[in-house]
Design an enzyme around this catalytic site. Structure first.
Site, PDB file in Angstrom:
ATOM      1  N   LYS A  98     -11.070  29.197 -22.207  1.00  0.00           N
ATOM      2  CA  LYS A  98     -12.494  29.008 -22.519  1.00  0.00           C
ATOM      3  C   LYS A  98     -12.608  28.221 -23.835  1.00  0.00           C
ATOM      4  O   LYS A  98     -12.804  27.025 -23.798  1.00  0.00           O
ATOM      5  CB  LYS A  98     -13.202  30.346 -22.577  1.00  0.00           C
ATOM      6  CG  LYS A  98     -13.101  31.060 -21.221  1.00  0.00           C
ATOM      7  CD  LYS A  98     -13.588  32.473 -21.300  1.00  0.00           C
ATOM      8  CE  LYS A  98     -13.033  33.340 -20.196  1.00  0.00           C
ATOM      9  NZ  LYS A  98     -13.410  32.927 -18.849  1.00  0.00           N
TER      10      LYS A  98
ATOM     11  N   ASP B  61     -10.595  42.376 -26.621  1.00  0.00           N
ATOM     12  CA  ASP B  61     -10.464  41.265 -25.694  1.00  0.00           C
ATOM     13  C   ASP B  61     -11.492  40.218 -26.139  1.00  0.00           C
ATOM     14  O   ASP B  61     -12.693  40.418 -25.988  1.00  0.00           O
ATOM     15  CB  ASP B  61     -10.760  41.759 -24.262  1.00  0.00           C
ATOM     16  CG  ASP B  61     -10.781  40.628 -23.241  1.00  0.00           C
ATOM     17  OD1 ASP B  61     -10.613  39.457 -23.623  1.00  0.00           O
ATOM     18  OD2 ASP B  61     -10.970  40.937 -22.048  1.00  0.00           O
TER      19      ASP B  61
ATOM     20  N   TRP C  87     -15.009  43.188 -17.151  1.00  0.00           N
ATOM     21  CA  TRP C  87     -13.664  43.005 -17.697  1.00  0.00           C
ATOM     22  C   TRP C  87     -13.201  44.245 -18.450  1.00  0.00           C
ATOM     23  O   TRP C  87     -12.037  44.660 -18.339  1.00  0.00           O
ATOM     24  CB  TRP C  87     -13.584  41.742 -18.566  1.00  0.00           C
ATOM     25  CG  TRP C  87     -13.802  40.514 -17.743  1.00  0.00           C
ATOM     26  CD1 TRP C  87     -14.881  39.676 -17.789  1.00  0.00           C
ATOM     27  CD2 TRP C  87     -12.964  40.007 -16.690  1.00  0.00           C
ATOM     28  NE1 TRP C  87     -14.758  38.683 -16.847  1.00  0.00           N
ATOM     29  CE2 TRP C  87     -13.594  38.856 -16.160  1.00  0.00           C
ATOM     30  CE3 TRP C  87     -11.749  40.410 -16.155  1.00  0.00           C
ATOM     31  CZ2 TRP C  87     -13.049  38.104 -15.120  1.00  0.00           C
ATOM     32  CZ3 TRP C  87     -11.195  39.665 -15.105  1.00  0.00           C
ATOM     33  CH2 TRP C  87     -11.843  38.527 -14.608  1.00  0.00           C
TER      34      TRP C  87
HETATM   35  N1  PMP Z   1     -11.519  39.186 -20.189  1.00  0.00           N
HETATM   36  C1  PMP Z   1     -12.620  38.429 -20.237  1.00  0.00           C
HETATM   37  C2  PMP Z   1     -13.677  38.760 -21.244  1.00  0.00           C
HETATM   38  C3  PMP Z   1     -12.764  37.350 -19.373  1.00  0.00           C
HETATM   39  O1  PMP Z   1     -13.866  36.595 -19.418  1.00  0.00           O
HETATM   40  C4  PMP Z   1     -11.736  37.057 -18.446  1.00  0.00           C
HETATM   41  C5  PMP Z   1     -11.781  35.880 -17.499  1.00  0.00           C
HETATM   42  N2  PMP Z   1     -12.981  35.334 -17.250  1.00  0.00           N
HETATM   43  C6  PMP Z   1     -10.613  37.894 -18.415  1.00  0.00           C
HETATM   44  C7  PMP Z   1     -10.531  38.932 -19.303  1.00  0.00           C
HETATM   45  C8  PMP Z   1      -9.491  37.647 -17.449  1.00  0.00           C
HETATM   46  O2  PMP Z   1      -8.775  36.572 -17.899  1.00  0.00           O
HETATM   47  P1  PMP Z   1      -7.568  35.909 -17.095  1.00  0.00           P
HETATM   48  O3  PMP Z   1      -8.158  35.270 -15.909  1.00  0.00           O
HETATM   49  O4  PMP Z   1      -6.997  34.950 -18.100  1.00  0.00           O
HETATM   50  O5  PMP Z   1      -6.606  36.996 -16.757  1.00  0.00           O
END
Ligand code: PMP
Length: 356
Positions: free
Chosen positions: A192, A168, A101
């Site tokens: 989450k 994030d 991510w």
């Molecule tokens: N950052 C992290 C740490 C994540 O775990 C995730 C999704 N698992 C995301 C970003 C992406 O999130 P989204 O699907 O809401 O765009």
């Protein structure tokens, strides 16, 4: 029978939240309309979003220097909205790459300005959190991922810096007590620890905005959302409602202190079990292990598949590791009961006894 839900996201929610959300779909607060049928600017919905914002500020212990926004697009949209608002074309932002991510955040940000990846754990397959790095004093900001959902690592001590710190926190938001004032911007997809998919929490220190020259599309400019109180356009009303209910639940349970105690108790039981059974192997540096997502392996792949099948047969879902990492991933978000961790650790012990 209700399953033991170890999904990484969307993931387990408190029963009470699910029941109240279900009621609100049929009749919201006894007004004779569904929550899905009321205008977002009516007093009915404005009360929901205002309570949600207030709860965020209260749980994070933040004052009016910060603004709480509920935005569309998930955490992924923030990978570009952050640099769009905070990084001039000729300026440089610092990023730490601890996994998939964070890496995506780097790629998106590089469309807007210069990116300096000041530390990366890629050399050891992201099995640790970097400790030693220099933060350039002229960086527009430093971006980190507080919990790496896929790899199973978590920052347990945050860097101290004069550069605006951005995190994030998608997969560990509201799971522990943090000095949130250390951060200039915090964001998290809700699906989450905070509710249903479809809304993104952004908490921003207002003083960092308005410092760049780029022209920003209206819907992407944080200042417009602040001015409009997250009602710049039609917001994801249902997802915001579920987030508000989940925030209420967190507060009612005892706040972040209790979330943290529960998270540590669950993670300790799981990691102690892994460490006590030679069949299971956690490759994450002990000091960097995530209390939210435990990633581990059975080195014999056939046995690992057998274990995953046994989980399924015993009503445990979401245990298979992320497709690029493989192995086993047990996510233990706030709403996961200790009984679920006891159930999976009992299964692990029985499985190891049979197959070691
Ligand atoms: N950052 C992290 C740490 C994540 O775990 C995730 C999704 N698992 C995301 C970003 C992406 O999130 P989204 O699907 O809401 O765009």
């Amino acid at each position: 029978m209700r399953q033991h839900n170890f999904n990484s996201g969307p993931s387990v929610l408190p029963q009470q939240v699910l029941q109240e959300a279900a009621k609100a779909i049929i009749d919201f607060n006894g007004i004779g309309l569904s929550l899905l049928e009321v205008g977002h600017r009516t007093p009915h919905f404005v009360a929901v979003i205002e309570e949600a914002k207030q709860l965020v500020k209260e749980l994070m212990q933040l004052n009016d220097e910060y603004e709480v926004l509920f935005l569309h697009g998930g955490a992924t949209t923030q990978f570009m909205q952050i640099p769009m608002n905070l990084l001039d074309t000729n300026a440089t932002a610092a990023y730490i790459d601890n996994g998939i991510w964070g890496n995506k955040a780097v790629k998106e940000a590089s469309l807007f300005g210069n990116i300096n990846v000041i530390a990366s754990s890629a050399d050891k397959k992201h099995t640790y959190i970097n400790q030693n790095f220099d933060i350039p004093a002229n960086a527009a900001y430093l971006h980190i991922t507080s919990n790496n959902t896929v790899e199973g690592t978590q920052w347990h001590q945050f860097p101290t810096t004069d550069v605006p710190l951005i995190a994030d926190m998608s997969s560990d938001i509201f799971s522990r007590q943090i000095d949130f004032k250390k951060f200039s911007l915090i964001y998290a997809g809700a699906q989450k620890n905070m509710g249903a998919a479809g809304v993104n929490l952004v908490v921003v220190k207002k003083s960092i905005l308005g410092k760049i020259e780029r022209k920003i599309p209206a819907i992407m400019d944080y200042r417009n959302h602040i001015e409009a109180g997250s009602l710049l356009n039609t917001p994801p009303v249902f997802a915001i409602y579920v987030a508000m209910l989940t925030l209420r639940w967190i507060k009612q349970e005892g706040g972040l202190e209790i979330m943290e105690l529960n998270a540590i108790a669950k993670a300790t039981l799981l990691y102690d079990t892994i460490d006590s059974l030679p069949l299971f192997n956690c490759r994450i540096d002990k000091a960097s292990r995530s209390n939210m997502n435990a990633v581990f392996f059975i080195d014999n792949e056939d046995l690992q598949n057998k274990f995953l099948e046994e989980c399924k047969a015993n009503g445990m879902v979401g245990v298979k590791g992320y497709r690029t990492v493989g192995g086993i991933r047990v996510s233990m978000y706030n709403a996961l009961a200790m009984e679920s961790v006891i159930a999976i650790t009992d299964l692990m012990k029985n499985f190891a006894a049979k197959h070691s």
